[in-house]
Motif scaffolding. Structure first.
Motif, PDB file in Angstrom:
ATOM      1  N   LEU A  64       0.828  -1.196   0.000  1.00  0.00           N
ATOM      2  CA  LEU A  64       0.000   0.000   0.000  1.00  0.00           C
ATOM      3  C   LEU A  64       0.874   1.261   0.000  1.00  0.00           C
ATOM      4  O   LEU A  64       1.992   1.267   0.494  1.00  0.00           O
ATOM      5  N   SER A 106       1.199   0.355  -5.039  1.00  0.00           N
ATOM      6  CA  SER A 106      -0.088   1.048  -5.079  1.00  0.00           C
ATOM      7  C   SER A 106       0.059   2.472  -4.561  1.00  0.00           C
ATOM      8  O   SER A 106       0.944   2.775  -3.759  1.00  0.00           O
ATOM      9  N   GLY A 107      -0.826   3.333  -5.033  1.00  0.00           N
ATOM     10  CA  GLY A 107      -0.844   4.712  -4.545  1.00  0.00           C
ATOM     11  C   GLY A 107      -0.994   5.702  -5.674  1.00  0.00           C
ATOM     12  O   GLY A 107      -0.214   5.688  -6.631  1.00  0.00           O
ATOM     13  N   ALA A 129       2.610   4.990  -6.910  1.00  0.00           N
ATOM     14  CA  ALA A 129       2.852   3.643  -7.419  1.00  0.00           C
ATOM     15  C   ALA A 129       4.017   3.618  -8.407  1.00  0.00           C
ATOM     16  O   ALA A 129       4.758   2.626  -8.483  1.00  0.00           O
ATOM     17  N   ASN A 139      -0.587   0.076  -9.432  1.00  0.00           N
ATOM     18  CA  ASN A 139      -1.973   0.506  -9.223  1.00  0.00           C
ATOM     19  C   ASN A 139      -1.934   2.006  -8.927  1.00  0.00           C
ATOM     20  O   ASN A 139      -1.946   2.423  -7.775  1.00  0.00           O
ATOM     21  N   SER A 151      -5.424   4.885  -7.252  1.00  0.00           N
ATOM     22  CA  SER A 151      -6.141   4.844  -5.975  1.00  0.00           C
ATOM     23  C   SER A 151      -5.592   5.891  -5.016  1.00  0.00           C
ATOM     24  O   SER A 151      -4.395   5.925  -4.740  1.00  0.00           O
ATOM     25  N   THR A 198      -7.406   4.131   0.947  1.00  0.00           N
ATOM     26  CA  THR A 198      -7.340   2.689   1.202  1.00  0.00           C
ATOM     27  C   THR A 198      -8.552   1.979   0.606  1.00  0.00           C
ATOM     28  O   THR A 198      -8.429   0.877   0.061  1.00  0.00           O
ATOM     29  N   GLU A 218      -7.943   1.597  -3.011  1.00  0.00           N
ATOM     30  CA  GLU A 218      -6.932   0.556  -3.248  1.00  0.00           C
ATOM     31  C   GLU A 218      -7.559  -0.832  -3.165  1.00  0.00           C
ATOM     32  O   GLU A 218      -7.284  -1.703  -4.008  1.00  0.00           O
ATOM     33  N   ASP A 259      -9.729  -1.331  -6.362  1.00  0.00           N
ATOM     34  CA  ASP A 259      -8.985  -1.431  -7.615  1.00  0.00           C
ATOM     35  C   ASP A 259      -8.106  -2.670  -7.668  1.00  0.00           C
ATOM     36  O   ASP A 259      -7.980  -3.310  -8.719  1.00  0.00           O
ATOM     37  N   ILE A 260      -7.502  -3.032  -6.543  1.00  0.00           N
ATOM     38  CA  ILE A 260      -6.680  -4.240  -6.525  1.00  0.00           C
ATOM     39  C   ILE A 260      -7.564  -5.474  -6.594  1.00  0.00           C
ATOM     40  O   ILE A 260      -7.196  -6.489  -7.192  1.00  0.00           O
ATOM     41  N   SER A 300      -6.828  -1.476   7.178  1.00  0.00           N
ATOM     42  CA  SER A 300      -6.597  -2.004   5.831  1.00  0.00           C
ATOM     43  C   SER A 300      -7.232  -3.373   5.656  1.00  0.00           C
ATOM     44  O   SER A 300      -7.851  -3.663   4.632  1.00  0.00           O
ATOM     45  N   SER A 322     -12.371  -6.073  -1.593  1.00  0.00           N
ATOM     46  CA  SER A 322     -11.512  -6.620  -2.655  1.00  0.00           C
ATOM     47  C   SER A 322     -12.010  -7.933  -3.230  1.00  0.00           C
ATOM     48  O   SER A 322     -11.730  -8.256  -4.388  1.00  0.00           O
TER      49      SER A 322
END
Length: 286
Positions: free
Chosen positions: A97, A138-139, A154, A174, A177, A180, A183, A186-187, A211, A219
């Motif tokens: 993350l 991610s980010g 990311a 990713n 996003s 959180t 994220e 999308d993940i 998270s 997810s």
């Protein structure tokens, strides 16, 4: 505008913002002019002013005490330690993350690792150990300045992972996003596209309980927590209190105020998830 408000409004719930707001209200409630002590309305306003201002100062002081910040952080990191299994299973990907890196913008010579940079380092380590074939960085870009030249986090994380020796074909990004929750959404979509069933989720220990709640609800993947970036040693390893340590723990400190704010953000977010969604369960091998 909605995203901006979602970032700004919670600041008024944390010790510094709420404490300053109460002090401003106390100033506004104070009687104007010299006034007479025998005037009941003036006396009530003065009492209200003192109460609001005193509460504001007390709230900031409480949040800035190391004693307070330790209890709040331990409350999260102990959950994270309990969630993380001793033996990690193999997974389809390691998801790191966003958070903890600074972009390669001048005068920096490259991507720099900040406090939460343990996330990426731990993720690269897990892929190298063979626990997953892919690393997902991610980010997105979270900025409210115009023409911000920094790319989504990311991308910086991918670049640093490659510098650390991970081949480009083993890294996915990713970059869209910003939160959180985004994220997790999308993940999860990325995982469905690639037929994943299980991922190792890497983030800071204080961030892990929220998270996990988010990823398990949004997810659609089996999520195995891997906590890192612990802010404090465990209670049993913190040492014995002394007079000096106790006094220092009661004196306001800027770092303690920051940690209290971080912890309150996580506790608040976790409480909202537990009220809004069905209860979630820690990952267990099966």
């Amino acid at each position: 505008m909605g995203f901006l408000l979602s970032k700004l409004l919670p600041l008024l719930l944390y010790p510094l913002g709420l404490g300053l707001l109460l002090q401003l209200l106390g100033l506004a409630a104070a009687p104007k002019g010299s006034g007479q002590g025998s005037d009941p309305r003036s006396s009530r306003r003065r009492q209200a002013s003192l109460w609001l201002s005193g509460t504001g100062v007390g709230l900031i002081w409480l949040g800035a005490m190391p004693l307070t910040s330790r209890q709040l952080i331990w409350g999260l990191e102990e959950q994270a330690a309990a969630l993380t299994p001793q033996q990690l299973p193999r997974a389809d990907a390691v998801v790191v993350l966003g958070g903890g890196l600074r972009p390669a913008l001048p005068p920096r010579q490259g991507v720099e690792v900040a406090e939460g940079g343990d996330r990426l380092l731990r993720g690269v380590q897990l892929v190298r150990r063979g626990l997953a074939p892919l690393l997902v960085t991610s980010g997105g870009r979270v900025s409210f300045t115009g023409n911000d030249p920094a790319p989504p986090e990311a991308l910086w994380a991918r670049d640093l992972a490659q510098e650390l020796g991970l081949p480009a074909h083993r890294i996915l990004i990713n970059p869209g996003s910003r939160t959180t929750a985004e994220e997790a959404r999308d993940i999860g979509a990325l995982g469905r596209q690639r037929g994943w069933t299980r991922v190792l989720l890497v983030t800071s220990a204080f961030h892990m309980p929220r998270s996990m709640a988010t990823f398990q609800q949004r997810s659609g993947l089996t999520v195995v927590p891997v906590s890192c970036d612990y802010q404090l040693p465990g209670r049993a390893h913190y040492g014995q209190p002394t007079v000096g340590n106790t006094l220092k723990s009661l004196v306001p400190d800027a770092e303690a105020l920051y940690l209290s704010t971080v912890a309150l953000k996580e506790h608040l977010g976790l409480a909202i998830y537990r009220l809004s969604f069905k209860p979630w369960e820690p990952w267990a091998p099966g």
